[in-house]
Design a protein around this motif. Structure first.
Motif, PDB file in Angstrom:
ATOM      1  N   ARG B  45      12.916   4.037   5.043  1.00  0.00           N
ATOM      2  CA  ARG B  45      11.681   4.559   4.448  1.00  0.00           C
ATOM      3  C   ARG B  45      11.106   3.574   3.433  1.00  0.00           C
ATOM      4  O   ARG B  45       9.887   3.467   3.277  1.00  0.00           O
ATOM      5  CB  ARG B  45      11.945   5.911   3.779  1.00  0.00           C
ATOM      6  N   TYR B  49       7.453   2.248   3.405  1.00  0.00           N
ATOM      7  CA  TYR B  49       6.685   2.397   2.162  1.00  0.00           C
ATOM      8  C   TYR B  49       6.095   1.035   1.767  1.00  0.00           C
ATOM      9  O   TYR B  49       4.930   0.923   1.414  1.00  0.00           O
ATOM     10  CB  TYR B  49       7.611   2.934   1.066  1.00  0.00           C
ATOM     11  N   ILE B  55       4.726   7.426   2.591  1.00  0.00           N
ATOM     12  CA  ILE B  55       6.074   7.969   2.825  1.00  0.00           C
ATOM     13  C   ILE B  55       6.451   8.852   1.638  1.00  0.00           C
ATOM     14  O   ILE B  55       6.400   8.401   0.486  1.00  0.00           O
ATOM     15  CB  ILE B  55       7.099   6.813   2.970  1.00  0.00           C
ATOM     16  N   ASP B 127      11.648   9.489  12.462  1.00  0.00           N
ATOM     17  CA  ASP B 127      12.308   9.968  11.239  1.00  0.00           C
ATOM     18  C   ASP B 127      13.540  10.777  11.638  1.00  0.00           C
ATOM     19  O   ASP B 127      13.583  11.376  12.720  1.00  0.00           O
ATOM     20  CB  ASP B 127      11.319  10.843  10.448  1.00  0.00           C
TER      21      ASP B 127
END
Lengths: 328, 498
Positions: B45, B49, B55, B127
């Motif tokens: 993540r 990001y 995110i 995810d």
């Protein structure tokens, strides 16, 4: 004990400052052919003009307003004392004043609104000046270079106050074939010369002083009258509104500018065409490149004719002003 | 082509702490730890990001507390992106999120179509939670959605579709207006039924000096805008003239004058060049002076407005403003019945337009055919093709009652296909981020099969796979997470991986 020192009279000194600027414009324009640069509030005098033979015109400007009301003789003496300090490279030592009888002469008409050399002074006045110089201890003062410039500069109304300056500006512009832009040029020069007044050690070159005026002249130079000389369509306002930034921008693009200029000069040389005749005959040469941008035929024709006229006029104006100002 | 070379981050405002840095392989990156809670998902993540996606924070790591520097290789050139919360710096340019998201992603990924940009994250990222439930419509992570229709519209990108979308957007705007009007109309009904004539204190009803000032300010702002535009136009002209000159001078052309003299073509010998440039610079200078003057005037007016506001705030009590508002509302020509009819009509038109867009996005869309072929290919390979519509699997799915393991494999088939198709359209291989491919009910043989598919068909993509399974792969980089990756502070800031 009361302090006798007087604080400077704000409105008096601001009037003096305005007068100096006006005197700078006057002297610069009346010496424009040989002037290289001007410094307002120079190291030595209020106005210093560098000439092309490396000599300088030094001028001391003294204004009298109702608020300062200094008398003529007191100001003349102050000016003489100050001008006496000028270095040897001087081409002229000028006392500029708004007194119309600056020497308190019996023949004021000899001096009013004129630049008068010491040689042209009345004998009485010559004697008067020499006496003042002797009294002031300025034995080495070169009277052969001394001149007095009297300019009417009074009244609260700018039109009245700047009347003489405006006349000099109009004469300069007329020499360059420009009419009707005198007031705008005066406003611009007041700003430029005034700004130089507050800049220490930085002179204003002839180009720096003159080029902003070219901008004023070429701004909206192609008016409806000029347009109607080359175009029968009634679309001037529409095109100017719709394509304002292009009409302004194209003559500034060197590729376009130089192409139009060269093609016009060639047509002028070969076929003796005037700019109007050239535009009427050759506007179609530019038709293809604007076809996509301006699909409407009539608008396109009007637009091309306007930008061609603006480009040719711009080049003419630069040339004429440079000649009038003696810029190589 | 875009490759993620490394990422570096440290807690904002604490430069004394040594930044954490991770370097990545251009091909495969296995992010591994044998137990959960070591920060594998957080690292993935963090990368996303750093690439300026929206995110959400994890339970224990708030990304906005960190300054993240990501080094990319874009077409052979190193590019650094520094993300400090909403502020982004890329090669001397500063951007602000979320307004500039599309602009940044266009630059990083080379994608310009808005529909594709809206769905980009869904094509590159699985995810660990939401990622394995998303087939063709739904949430990728946080506020990021994926819509197959929009994705297909982006892939097709026809003019007709763009026009339909623009019409839909306009309809949406009008609808929003009508919704606000309805609320006002309902309030008006309530007022006229209960209050009768509304009296307002005379002083407040009078137009204030503020209106006059606002009008002056608007005039100045327009003037300011015009000057700024003209300054920028002249700057462009100067740039254009300079490049024309540079082009000319490069050839070192010499011309022979009539007098026989040879002259080199240069800035100083080109007729009128210097004069023209000097005038252009003066055009800018003049406008800059005028601009300064206007800015001063605007500042002065703003001060006056503030003063006027202060005076009026004493006169305008909350009660008096409410009174004035009621009076204005009663005067408004809004009728609930007419507005409700209009809303109904607009909703109907919107629905029809949406259907038309969906149909148009599928009609003669070669990308849809390719996408369906890919989905079928992978679902057959994972033996789940029996659960989907074989005609048009990418649009029609009705598989609510499937077991977790089958669903997991279907998601894998669909999402890989999106990535491959978009890569094909873009002409380069997009990266792929897969978090926890081993779902709860997925047998280890299926996971191995999925990994072998990735190795075979994504060998030219940059892969990031986070898992608690050690796939014992020696062909890429193994990043072993031991739980200290995000320990900048005394207490470990970790999230629990599933």
């Amino acid at each position: 004990m009361a302090d006798k020192k007087r604080s400077p009279n704000a409105s008096g000194s601001s009037f003096g400052w305005i007068f100096q600027t006006a005197a700078g414009i006057y002297l610069f324009l009346t010496n424009i052919k040989h002037a290289e640069s001007i410094k307002m509030k120079g190291e030595c005098q209020d106005i210093e003009i560098l000439l092309d033979d490396s000599t300088k015109i030094y001028a001391q400007a003294k204004a009298s307003s109702l608020k300062t009301s200094k008398n003529e003789i007191a100001q003349l003496k102050e000016a003489l004392t100050s001008l006496a300090d000028c270095p040897n490279d001087s081409a002229a030592l000028i006392y500029v004043t708004n007194h119309l009888n600056p020497l308190k002469s019996k023949s004021p008409e000899v001096y009013a609104n004129l630049l008068t050399s010491f040689d042209g002074f009345m004998d009485d006045d010559k004697q008067k000046v020499c006496t003042y110089l002797r009294d002031l201890g300025e034995k080495d003062f070169n009277t052969g270079k001394f001149k007095v410039l009297s300019i009417k500069f009074s009244g609260d109304d700018d039109t009245e106050r700047y009347g003489i300056i405006k006349r000099v500006i109009d004469e300069f512009l007329e020499n360059a074939g420009v009419v009707g832009k005198g007031q705008k040029a005066l406003d611009e020069w007041r700003l430029i010369f005034g700004e130089n007044n507050s800049k220490r050690h930085v002179s204003l070159s002839k180009k720096e002083a003159i080029f902003p005026i070219i901008l004023i002249i070429i701004e909206h130079q192609v008016d409806e009258d000029l347009y109607s000389r080359v175009c029968n369509l009634d679309l001037y306002s529409d095109v100017m509104e719709k394509y304002d930034s292009l009409v302004r921008g194209l003559p500034s693009k060197y590729e376009f500018f130089t192409r139009v200029r060269s093609e016009f000069l060639k047509a002028k040389e070969l076929s003796h065409l005037s700019k109007e005749e050239y535009i009427i005959k050759h506007w179609t040469d530019y038709n293809d490149e604007f076809q996509k941008l301006i699909p409407n035929e009539q608008e396109r024709e009007s637009f091309i004719k306007i930008v061609l006229m603006a480009t040719i006029k711009k080049r003419e104006t630069i040339n004429d002003i440079k000649i009038a100002a003696g810029i190589k | 082509m875009m490759i993620i070379k490394e990422i570096e981050f440290f807690p904002r405002g604490d430069k004394s702490r040594k930044a954490k840095r991770f370097e990545f392989d251009t091909s495969r990156n296995y992010i591994f730890s044998s137990y959960n809670g070591t920060g594998k998902s957080t690292l993935i993540r963090f990368i996303l990001y750093g690439l300026c996606f929206d995110i959400p924070a994890t339970r224990k790591v708030k990304f906005t507390d960190y300054v993240v520097t990501t080094t990319l290789d874009i077409d052979g050139k190193d590019v650094k992106i520094i993300r400090d919360s909403a502020s982004i710096h890329i090669e001397d340019n500063t951007f602000v999120l979320p307004q500039d998201t599309h602009l940044i992603h266009s630059y990083l990924f080379g994608i310009t179509n808005t529909n594709l940009l809206n769905n980009l994250l869904g094509t590159i990222y699985f995810d660990q939670e939401k990622g394995w439930t998303l087939l063709n419509r739904g949430t990728v992570i946080g506020k990021n959605k994926f819509h197959i229709e929009e994705f297909l519209q982006g892939l097709k990108g026809s003019d007709e579709l763009l026009q339909l979308e623009a019409t839909l957007e306009k309809k949406n705007q009008v609808l929003e207006k009508y919704k606000s009007m309805k609320a006002v109309a309902l309030y008006k009904d309530k007022l006229t039924n209960t209050s009768g004539v509304i009296e307002v204190h005379q002083d407040i009803d009078k137009p204030s000096r503020r209106a006059e000032l606002e009008k002056d300010k608007l005039g100045l702002l327009l003037e300011k805008e015009k000057l700024e535009k003209e300054i920028s136009e002249y700057k462009d002209i100067i740039k254009g003239n300079e490049s024309f000159l540079a082009w000319l001078e490069r050839y070192r052309i010499h011309v022979k004058c009539e007098c026989g003299q040879i002259v080199e073509v240069s800035k100083n010998t080109l007729e009128d060049y210097n004069d023209n440039e000097e005038l252009n610079r003066l055009e800018i200078k003049r406008r800059e002076i005028q601009l300064q003057d206007i800015k001063k005037k605007i500042a002065k007016i703003e001060n006056e407005i503030a003063e006027d506001h202060e005076i009026h705030s004493q006169l305008f009590t909350p009660e008096s403003i409410a009174e004035l508002y009621d009076k204005r509302v009663v005067e408004l020509p809004v009728e609930t019945e007419i507005i409700e009819k209009s809303i109904g009509q607009l909703n109907k038109e919107k629905k029809e337009l949406k259907e038309k867009i969906n149909l148009e996005s599928q009609k003669n869309n070669d990308w849809l055919i390719k996408l369906n072929q890919k989905i079928l290919y992978y679902s057959k390979m994972l033996k789940v093709d029996g659960y989907i519509d074989t005609e048009n699997p990418c649009v029609f799915t009705d598989i609510k009652s499937l077991s977790g393991a089958i669903y997991h494999k279907l998601v894998f088939s669909y999402r890989l296909s999106y990535n491959l198709i978009l890569s094909e359209q873009m002409g380069y291989n997009l990266p792929l981020f897969i978090d926890s491919p081993s779902g709860r009910e997925v047998e280890s043989s299926a996971v191995k099969e999925m990994i072998s598919i990735l190795k075979r068909d994504f060998s030219a993509h940059q892969l990031f796979i986070a898992s608690i399974h050690d796939f014992c792969e020696k062909d890429g980089k193994q990043i072993v997470m031991n739980g200290d990756a995000f320990e900048f502070a005394d207490t470990a800031q970790l999230e629990l991986d599933l």
